[in-house]
Design a protein around this motif. Structure first.
Motif, PDB file in Angstrom:
ATOM      1  N   ASP A  11      27.699   5.965  70.161  1.00  0.00           N
ATOM      2  CA  ASP A  11      26.753   5.875  69.042  1.00  0.00           C
ATOM      3  C   ASP A  11      27.128   7.005  68.092  1.00  0.00           C
ATOM      4  OD1 ASP A  11      24.606   6.182  67.311  1.00  0.00           O
ATOM      5  OD2 ASP A  11      23.070   6.051  68.871  1.00  0.00           O
ATOM      6  N   HIS A  18      17.667   3.792  64.844  1.00  0.00           N
ATOM      7  CA  HIS A  18      18.566   3.504  65.971  1.00  0.00           C
ATOM      8  C   HIS A  18      18.790   2.001  66.151  1.00  0.00           C
ATOM      9  CE1 HIS A  18      18.688   7.589  67.652  1.00  0.00           C
ATOM     10  NE2 HIS A  18      17.373   7.681  67.466  1.00  0.00           N
ATOM     11  N   ASP A  52      22.915   0.280  67.908  1.00  0.00           N
ATOM     12  CA  ASP A  52      23.550   1.363  67.151  1.00  0.00           C
ATOM     13  C   ASP A  52      24.806   1.889  67.841  1.00  0.00           C
ATOM     14  OD1 ASP A  52      22.388   2.632  69.285  1.00  0.00           O
ATOM     15  OD2 ASP A  52      21.163   4.007  68.109  1.00  0.00           O
ATOM     16  N   GLN A  94      26.011  11.162  67.013  1.00  0.00           N
ATOM     17  CA  GLN A  94      25.042  11.392  68.093  1.00  0.00           C
ATOM     18  C   GLN A  94      25.668  11.576  69.494  1.00  0.00           C
ATOM     19  OE1 GLN A  94      21.218   9.063  68.263  1.00  0.00           O
ATOM     20  NE2 GLN A  94      22.065   8.256  70.150  1.00  0.00           N
TER      21      GLN A  94
HETATM   22 MG    MG Z   1      21.111   6.107  68.268  1.00  0.00          MG
END
Ligand code: MG
Ligand code: 13P
Ligand code: 13P
Ligand code: MG
Ligand code: MG
Length: 366
Positions: A11, A18, A52, A94
């Motif tokens: 991600d 998200h 995501d 992330q």
């Molecule tokens: Mg995410």
């Protein structure tokens, strides 16, 4: 000659929040992998997304855990992170938990499932990808696919499968592994893989040692030591011949089993099988999704994909998922919708508890 199939995912930014993937990230990843294919590093590739999470599906002759392939994946995720930053997408970068690449993406945040084999006369492959759930989500389906005769008729009917399979189980908290042969050791296997937060089915093998399935077992919370979203794992399964038929591989997902993930990675909810166009978890950031892309390999070329859950045969599972989702949601902040306390350690809840720690009074006997 052996071919390696590598599925590496991360991600690197959500659109919106998200819930899904921005097209520019897919484009950037396609550009990077196309250039790697042009250089001859990989044979073929397919870029896709589930929620995501960005998945790089690649074939090559470099074997699993290859530094060049992992570097390619890492650089691609980095380049896509830059795109995500420019668009200010949510949680850019992330899952990239390390500052710099150090030879292998294992333990750096991305999830990976890689297998090497000699391509058969016909090589049907199913790649499962999930969002809003943790790596333990594959334990139950992998059990059903390779060990449950009520799911897989071939275990009873097919002489090629009647001897059963071998499971490789990892203890991700103890950093060790164990092998079980089924059907002989079914009950021993279940002792462990029923505990999906700790014991993960890493791989399944035919009795002749051939790889049948491999899953990503990376647990972000254990790598980062704090909450950084869910693992959103992937799993590759070979099919037909001495392996379960395509329909036997997909069948477990008609029962939307309850997994951990969903909102803030802190809840239990049903795993809903969906076509690619519905891999966009929005309701309470969920419910958790799984997609299945089918490919036929041809000299390492990825013929496909077919969107395997785009079949009305899975409509009832989706309906049941929504019924279960309503029921779970009606518990609000109560367990078992909310995860138990030991799992909440990896969320922001301990910070809130910390603020209240001085207000507790001891219970003393009168
Ligand atoms: Mg995410
Ligand atoms: P077909 O006759 O459609 O090829 O089906 C064969 C089969 O074994 C399905 O499970
Ligand atoms: P992801 O792991 O998919 O980013 O989910 C994080 C989250 O907190 C959803 O509510
Ligand atoms: Mg995700
Ligand atoms: Mg995640």
């Amino acid at each position: 000659e052996k071919i390696t199939l590598s599925v590496i995912k991360a991600d690197v930014g959500g659109f919106v929040g998200h819930s899904a993937m921005h097209g520019d990230l897919i484009e950037e990843a396609n550009r990077r992998l196309e250039s790697a294919q042009g250089r001859g590093l990989i044979v073929d590739f397919h870029v896709t997304s589930c929620g995501d999470d960005l998945q790089l599906i690649m074939t090559h002759h470099k074997k699993p855990d290859n530094q060049e392939i992992h570097q390619l994946a890492w650089d691609t995720f980095k380049a896509c992170t830059d795109v995500a930053r420019k668009l200010k997408l949510y949680g850019a970068g992330q899952d990239l938990l390390a500052d710099a690449f150090s030879g292998n993406v294992r333990g750096m945040g991305p999830g990976l499932a890689e297998m090497e084999f000699v391509e058969r006369t016909s090589e049907p492959i199913i790649i499962f990808m999930a969002d809003k759930t943790s790596a333990g989500a594959w334990n139950l389906p992998l059990y059903k696919i390779f060990a449950d005769p009520f799911n897989t008729a071939g275990l009873v009917i097919a002489p090629t499968m009647h001897d059963g399979f071998r499971y490789e189980v990892h203890d991700v908290k103890g950093a060790k592994r164990i092998f079980f042969d089924t059907p002989q050791e079914l009950y021993d296997l279940l002792v462990f893989i029923g505990a999906t937060g700790r014991y993960l089915v890493k791989a399944v093998y035919a009795r002749d040692g051939e790889i049948a399935a491999v899953s990503s077992t990376e647990r972000l919370a254990l790598i980062a030591g704090k909450y950084v979203g869910k693992d959103d794992p992937v799993c590759v399964v070979r099919s037909q011949g001495k392996f379960p038929a395509v329909g036997e591989v997909l069948e477990p997902f008609t029962m939307p089993h309850v997994v951990e993930g969903w909102m803030r990675g802190s809840h239990h909810g049903p795993l809903m099988p969906v076509p690619l166009r519905h891999a966009t978890p929005s309701r309470f950031d969920g419910p958790p999704r799984v997609i299945a892309l089918g490919f036929q390999l041809a000299g390492g070329r990825l013929i496909g994909p077919r969107d395997m859950f785009d079949d009305p045969g899975f409509d009832e599972a989706r309906r049941l998922s929504n019924t279960l989702a309503n029921h779970m949601r009606s518990h609000g902040p109560f367990e078992p919708h909310r995860l138990p306390m030991d799992e909440m350690e990896y969320t922001t809840l301990p910070q809130v508890m910390d603020r209240l720690k001085d207000r507790w009074e001891p219970l003393t006997k009168k």
